[in-house]
Design a protein around this motif. Structure first.
Motif, PDB file in Angstrom:
ATOM      1  N   GLN A  59       0.173   0.293 -15.237  1.00 43.32           N
ATOM      2  CA  GLN A  59       0.255  -1.150 -15.017  1.00 43.32           C
ATOM      3  C   GLN A  59       0.579  -1.456 -13.560  1.00 43.32           C
ATOM      4  O   GLN A  59      -0.023  -2.365 -12.954  1.00 43.32           O
ATOM      5  CB  GLN A  59       1.331  -1.750 -15.928  1.00 43.32           C
ATOM      6  CG  GLN A  59       1.441  -3.264 -15.852  1.00 43.32           C
ATOM      7  CD  GLN A  59       0.210  -3.961 -16.394  1.00 43.32           C
ATOM      8  OE1 GLN A  59      -0.209  -3.708 -17.514  1.00 43.32           O
ATOM      9  NE2 GLN A  59      -0.373  -4.838 -15.590  1.00 43.32           N
ATOM     10  N   ALA A  60       1.521  -0.714 -12.986  1.00 43.21           N
ATOM     11  CA  ALA A  60       1.914  -0.938 -11.595  1.00 43.21           C
ATOM     12  C   ALA A  60       0.770  -0.621 -10.648  1.00 43.21           C
ATOM     13  O   ALA A  60       0.523  -1.346  -9.672  1.00 43.21           O
ATOM     14  CB  ALA A  60       3.140  -0.090 -11.258  1.00 43.21           C
ATOM     15  N   LEU A  61       0.039   0.467 -10.913  1.00 42.44           N
ATOM     16  CA  LEU A  61      -1.072   0.863 -10.056  1.00 42.44           C
ATOM     17  C   LEU A  61      -2.166  -0.209 -10.052  1.00 42.44           C
ATOM     18  O   LEU A  61      -2.824  -0.441  -9.040  1.00 42.44           O
ATOM     19  CB  LEU A  61      -1.644   2.205 -10.535  1.00 42.44           C
ATOM     20  CG  LEU A  61      -2.497   2.970  -9.511  1.00 42.44           C
ATOM     21  CD1 LEU A  61      -1.630   3.389  -8.330  1.00 42.44           C
ATOM     22  CD2 LEU A  61      -3.134   4.205 -10.154  1.00 42.44           C
ATOM     23  N   THR A  62      -2.341  -0.864 -11.184  1.00 49.59           N
ATOM     24  CA  THR A  62      -3.319  -1.950 -11.278  1.00 49.59           C
ATOM     25  C   THR A  62      -2.936  -3.098 -10.356  1.00 49.59           C
ATOM     26  O   THR A  62      -3.802  -3.721  -9.722  1.00 49.59           O
ATOM     27  CB  THR A  62      -3.394  -2.462 -12.731  1.00 49.59           C
ATOM     28  OG1 THR A  62      -3.740  -1.382 -13.592  1.00 49.59           O
ATOM     29  CG2 THR A  62      -4.436  -3.548 -12.865  1.00 49.59           C
ATOM     30  N   TYR A 104       0.789   6.670  -8.212  1.00 48.55           N
ATOM     31  CA  TYR A 104      -0.324   7.462  -8.754  1.00 48.55           C
ATOM     32  C   TYR A 104       0.175   8.782  -9.348  1.00 48.55           C
ATOM     33  O   TYR A 104      -0.362   9.259 -10.358  1.00 48.55           O
ATOM     34  CB  TYR A 104      -1.332   7.717  -7.636  1.00 48.55           C
ATOM     35  CG  TYR A 104      -2.523   8.556  -8.040  1.00 48.55           C
ATOM     36  CD1 TYR A 104      -3.544   8.013  -8.808  1.00 48.55           C
ATOM     37  CD2 TYR A 104      -2.613   9.895  -7.652  1.00 48.55           C
ATOM     38  CE1 TYR A 104      -4.633   8.776  -9.179  1.00 48.55           C
ATOM     39  CE2 TYR A 104      -3.690  10.663  -8.022  1.00 48.55           C
ATOM     40  CZ  TYR A 104      -4.699  10.106  -8.789  1.00 48.55           C
ATOM     41  OH  TYR A 104      -5.774  10.875  -9.157  1.00 48.55           O
ATOM     42  N   GLU A 105       1.192   9.333  -8.768  1.00 50.63           N
ATOM     43  CA  GLU A 105       1.723  10.614  -9.236  1.00 50.63           C
ATOM     44  C   GLU A 105       2.328  10.515 -10.637  1.00 50.63           C
ATOM     45  O   GLU A 105       2.450  11.529 -11.328  1.00 50.63           O
ATOM     46  CB  GLU A 105       2.787  11.126  -8.257  1.00 50.63           C
ATOM     47  CG  GLU A 105       2.268  11.430  -6.862  1.00 50.63           C
ATOM     48  CD  GLU A 105       1.220  12.547  -6.893  1.00 50.63           C
ATOM     49  OE1 GLU A 105       1.371  13.482  -7.705  1.00 50.63           O
ATOM     50  OE2 GLU A 105       0.251  12.451  -6.116  1.00 50.63           O
ATOM     51  N   PHE A 106       2.686   9.335 -11.045  1.00 54.36           N
ATOM     52  CA  PHE A 106       3.354   9.180 -12.354  1.00 54.36           C
ATOM     53  C   PHE A 106       2.399   8.782 -13.482  1.00 54.36           C
ATOM     54  O   PHE A 106       2.820   8.677 -14.632  1.00 54.36           O
ATOM     55  CB  PHE A 106       4.460   8.124 -12.250  1.00 54.36           C
ATOM     56  CG  PHE A 106       5.609   8.531 -11.379  1.00 54.36           C
ATOM     57  CD1 PHE A 106       6.517   9.499 -11.810  1.00 54.36           C
ATOM     58  CD2 PHE A 106       5.791   7.959 -10.129  1.00 54.36           C
ATOM     59  CE1 PHE A 106       7.577   9.874 -11.001  1.00 54.36           C
ATOM     60  CE2 PHE A 106       6.847   8.339  -9.320  1.00 54.36           C
ATOM     61  CZ  PHE A 106       7.744   9.302  -9.745  1.00 54.36           C
ATOM     62  N   PRO A 164       0.812  -1.234   0.000  1.00 55.99           N
ATOM     63  CA  PRO A 164       0.000   0.000   0.000  1.00 55.99           C
ATOM     64  C   PRO A 164       0.839   1.275   0.000  1.00 55.99           C
ATOM     65  O   PRO A 164       0.416   2.299  -0.548  1.00 55.99           O
ATOM     66  CB  PRO A 164      -0.817  -0.128   1.296  1.00 55.99           C
ATOM     67  CG  PRO A 164      -0.897  -1.605   1.548  1.00 55.99           C
ATOM     68  CD  PRO A 164       0.417  -2.154   1.080  1.00 55.99           C
ATOM     69  N   ILE A 165       2.025   1.174   0.578  1.00 56.66           N
ATOM     70  CA  ILE A 165       2.867   2.367   0.673  1.00 56.66           C
ATOM     71  C   ILE A 165       3.296   2.891  -0.694  1.00 56.66           C
ATOM     72  O   ILE A 165       3.581   4.065  -0.871  1.00 56.66           O
ATOM     73  CB  ILE A 165       4.114   2.064   1.549  1.00 56.66           C
ATOM     74  CG1 ILE A 165       4.840   3.370   1.908  1.00 56.66           C
ATOM     75  CG2 ILE A 165       5.042   1.084   0.851  1.00 56.66           C
ATOM     76  CD1 ILE A 165       6.004   3.158   2.858  1.00 56.66           C
TER      77      ILE A 165
END
Length: 918
Positions: free
Chosen positions: A492-495, A476-478, A469-470
């Motif tokens: 992709q990473a946020l998913t 999200y900023e990217f 979660p950290i």
């Protein structure tokens, strides 16, 4: 054959060599063409190195024959060795093996040598097999030689080899009927030269060609590191497994098998099997019917450095699902994976010893897998290794530092991340991301804010592999940062990591100006199965289909989505794109799921212009969509010259299975002579096995067309073997082999009751009664079998035996046999059973009054029996054990030719009488 020139001679330097002495005779007088002197000299140097006995050749001269007779010899070389397996229709074992090799001979004697084909033989596990012509049943068998497939029909052995002094000759040698099994037989090739049998140990030469070295490394020598320097093939796989068995007896249960840089590529089938075994070890016990198994006690079996194809960076071998743990790019990774569990339980002092001493690969594994278990007091040692001049030890140390929360460990990892030298930077990022300490996570997030886009992209990708979660807010900023494709990596990473606004982010990305970002978002949404994601994805999909064109990758994503959600609104939109797509199969399948009668009409209208594989897919679609035109198109497709179209039509009719579809199939069987249609139709009728289908096959079997008869008989045999009646036959056959004849008879009676129209039941019972010498009871069974199948060779030969033994009508039986022989010229079982008829005829004549005419007939029948037996073996009959036990052949047992063909040795008859007399 022609003389081999110098270019081929140079190629033979790569072969395994066996130097053999042959006694000399008078010098041959004919002249011999001179091969390229430098290349010949190169070969001689190789021979000198191996044997240290041959004189150096002079350039620009013919090979010089040594004056010392002890140094005059013939060099025999084998290359391209292959041990294969095939389905032997003529043998009871059903499968057999064959051996193929290229035999090369160099004559370094002053004599001219001639070698006939029959002077070459293979001894496999003690059984001698003469070199003969390749039997027809092997003609279409393909073998992989030097990574290229060749058919055995093109490898016919030469009838004769003529070797002039200094000359060379070569021929393929092909031996079949080797016993089936997973073990590699002990094989010796023998060549008879001037009355001397010259032997070549095939297994030993191929083991040398493998060039495998084994080391025991790791804690207490617990891992076997096997390195292949040569070429692994279907023969030396046996010696490799023997070596692994030897390791297992030494309590070594971990193995890494790697290929050196110069190792050759194994054939695809063999390599696929090894990968499958490695990946499934301890899971589902993958086995092979052709190759020897990996020792059952092995707990870890890993592969690395697989040979590359055409020097490319991607392996030609596919690991498949679930194999990434066992198939590795480098030996470092393989050894680390194989020893990981060992270092998790090893005492800490031993871990430190293994880090500081031993083989480099085991030191690296100890540091990477066990270094994190060392106490804080040993951290300076690991920090020192992180700055080692050995790259493998550096990476292992950086991996170990991820288990420490000490500031010095975190600082060292941060240093290498910022240094941005790969692969050290990625290893350091992995350690920080996977660490259980918050200090490591905070340090990585701090780096993420200040690194250039390329580095940020790499960090974001690694964070996704360690979801926490950290990471969420930082990633999200990217999402809206387009530099270096950072937004796509972040999406992709946020998913994977998760975020409260993920769905909103994905939806917004679909309307972004960045087409790559839109594509990434659509791909992610289309793969998600929650309702909201599916609704967003399907609306966007319909929007895409409204456009004039759609790229293939996006179309594939769309089709997969439609296959799941089955939105019928997409059907007319897909039809608009149908003609523009090069591969229409996937689209046809999707349209079948979501389409209606309009889609069916479209398929019918465009059917003729489609490719063969597309037609098969459309026929399935029309059946699913209940299109009235389905059966008409299937009927036309059955007689299509294209085999795949005919097979597809037959399979769709099978899937329908209605009486109307069976009518179509039976009608096609009556009218066609096309082999593709016959094969497809007969196979499907065999699968359907309805009374209507069986009757059609029986009628086709009784026709005069040999090709149609063969397909129909094979199909009927499939029906028989799946029936309950055949279970009784199998049980009866086993009882008969156990000499429980009365119980076997009862089973054959039950088989006839279960299926009175199956000829096999009567034939089995008839043969059993012949064995019981109840010939009168056997006669009606063979007559009934011939009534049911007038082309059945076993029924015919059984009837002939009964005529001999019960009716005292030997001449008529032989006449009947010969009148029908032409029908079964290519059947090994007929040739064998014909030998039984002649043997019984000779046996019966021996019970009559001795006359010159009778003696002549006995000799004639004995000779014909032997000739038919030899022919049957050549055609593929391989059950020599039954040949030796068959009571029909007992009168031949003392005939030398019989003993030879039956593998009983070459013993002479027990008496001095003619072989035709008892």
């Amino acid at each position: 054959m022609k003389m081999i020139d110098g270019r081929l001679l140079a190629g033979l330097l790569l072969c395994s060599l066996c130097v053999i002495c042959v006694s000399t005779v008078a010098m041959a007088q004919e002249s011999q063409p001179t091969a390229d002197a430098p290349l010949l000299n190169e070969l001689r140097q190789r021979l000198l190195k191996l044997e240290q006995e041959l004189d150096t050749l002079k350039k620009n001269q013919r090979p010089k024959i040594p004056e010392d007779k002890s140094q005059q010899r013939v060099v025999m070389m084998l290359e391209s060795c292959y041990l294969g397996r095939y389905y032997n229709r003529s043998a009871n074992s059903r499968h057999a093996r064959f051996f193929v090799a290229k035999l090369n001979l160099v004559n370094l004697t002053p004599e001219a040598i001639e070698i006939q084909r029959e002077q070459i033989e293979l001894v496999a596990d003690g059984t001698s097999i003469k070199l003969e012509e390749i039997p027809k049943q092997l003609f279409n068998q393909s073998v992989q030689i030097d990574n290229q497939y060749q058919q055995l029909r093109n490898m016919q052995p030469s009838k004769q080899l003529k070797l002039s002094p200094g000359g060379m000759q070569s021929t393929w040698v092909v031996f079949d009927k080797l016993d089936d099994g997973t073990h590699v037989p002990d094989m010796t090739l023998k060549v008879q030269i001037n009355d001397k049998a010259v032997e070549f140990d095939v297994n030993a030469s191929q083991k040398e060609a493998l060039g495998m070295e084994i080391e025991r490394i790791g804690p207490r020598g617990s891992l076997g590191l096997a390195t292949i320097n040569g070429k692994l093939n279907t023969i030396n796989i046996g010696s490799m497994m023997d070596d692994l068995d030897q390791l297992a007896t030494q309590q070594v249960v971990r193995v890494v098998l790697r290929w050196s840089e110069g190792a050759a590529q194994p054939d695809q089938q063999l390599m696929s099997w090894i990968i499958q075994n490695a990946s499934s070890l301890g899971v589902n016990g993958a086995t092979s019917e052709q190759f020897p198994p990996i020792p059952a006690t092995m707990r870890e079996f890993h592969l690395s450095d697989l040979p590359q194809s055409n020097n490319s960076h991607s392996s030609r071998y596919r690991s498949g699902r679930g194999t990434t743990r066992r198939v590795h790019k480098t030996a470092d990774e393989a050894v680390q994976a194989a020893l990981a569990s060992a270092y998790q339980s090893l005492p800490r002092d031993e871990i430190l010893t293994n880090i500081e001493q031993g083989h480099l690969l085991s030191r690296v594994a100890a540091l990477a897998s066990g270094g994190g278990r060392l106490g804080e007091d040993k951290l300076p040692i690991i920090l020192e290794y992180a700055d080692s001049s050995v790259p493998q030890l550096q990476r292992a140390a950086l991996t170990a530092l991820g288990h420490f929360g000490d500031p010095a460990a975190v600082e060292k990892l941060v240093f290498y991340v910022k240094k941005n030298n790969e692969p050290l930077a990625s290893t350091a990022i992995e350690s920080l991301a996977g660490s259980r300490y918050s200090a490591a996570h905070d340090a990585l997030l701090a780096i993420l804010k200040n690194e250039p886009p390329a580095s940020q992209k790499n960090i974001v990708r690694i964070l996704a592999a360690h979801p926490r979660p950290i990471w969420s807010e930082a990633i999200y900023e990217f999402v809206k940062d387009p530099r270096e494709g950072l937004n796509q990596e972040a999406l992709q990473a946020l998913t994977q990591v998760g975020h409260p606004k993920l769905l909103e982010v994905l939806k917004d990305a679909l309307s972004a100006g960045d087409m790559a970002l839109r594509s990434k978002a659509y791909t992610i949404l289309a793969a998600r199965t929650d309702h909201d994601s599916e609704q967003i994805a399907i609306e966007y999909a319909l929007q895409l289909l409204e456009e004039e064109s759609i790229d293939p990758s996006t179309l594939n994503v769309t089709l997969n989505l439609l296959n799941r959600v089955k939105d019928k609104r997409a059907a007319p939109l897909l039809l608009k794109h149908f003609s523009k797509q090069s591969n229409k199969q996937a689209m046809i399948r999707t349209l079948t799921m979501i389409g209606d009668k309009d889609v069916a009409t479209f398929f019918v209208e465009h059917f003729e212009g489609m490719k063969s594989h597309e037609k098969g897919e459309v026929l399935k679609a029309l059946l699913t969509l209940h299109a009235p035109e389905f059966r008409k198109l299937a009927t036309a497709s059955l007689i299509n010259e294209n085999q795949s179209v005919a097979q597809a039509a037959a399979q769709v009719l099978q899937q329908d299975g209605s009486p109307e579809s069976v009518d179509v199939l039976t009608d096609a069987l009556k009218k066609t002579s096309n082999s593709s249609t016959l094969s497809a139709v007969c196979n499907v009728l065999a699968q359907l096995a309805t009374p209507q289908a069986r009757t059609a096959l029986e009628e086709a079997r009784d026709e005069g067309d040999p090709q149609k008869r063969r397909y129909a008989r094979n199909a009927l045999q499939q029906i028989y073997e799946r029936s309950s009646a055949y279970q009784f036959l199998r049980q009866g056959h086993e009882l008969e082999k156990a000499n429980k004849l009365d119980e076997a008879l009862a089973q054959f009676v039950e088989a006839i009751k279960a299926d009175p129209k199956m000829p096999d039941g009567y034939i089995f019972r008839g043969n059993l009664n012949i064995r019981r010498e109840k010939f009168a009871e056997a006669r009606p069974d063979f007559d009934k079998a011939l009534e049911l199948d007038r082309w059945n060779s076993q029924a015919l030969t059984g009837a002939c035996v009964v005529m001999v033994m019960d009716g005292d009508d030997t001449a008529a039986a032989v006449k009947r046999l010969e009148e029908n022989r032409a029908r079964y010229e290519d059947e090994a079982i007929f040739s064998y059973n014909a030998a039984c008829v002649y043997s019984r005829a000779a046996e019966h004549l021996k019970t009559q009054e001795s006359t010159d005419e009778r003696k002549a007939k006995i000799k004639e029948y004995t000779g014909k029996a032997i000739a038919d037996l030899q022919k049957s073996v050549k055609q593929g009959f391989g059950d020599l054990g039954w040949m030796r036990e068959d009571p029909d052949l007992k009168t031949l047992h003392e005939v030398p030719e019989f003993r030879k063909v039956a593998g009983m040795g070459s013993a002479e008859p027990k008496t001095d009488k003619e072989p035709t007399e008892e």
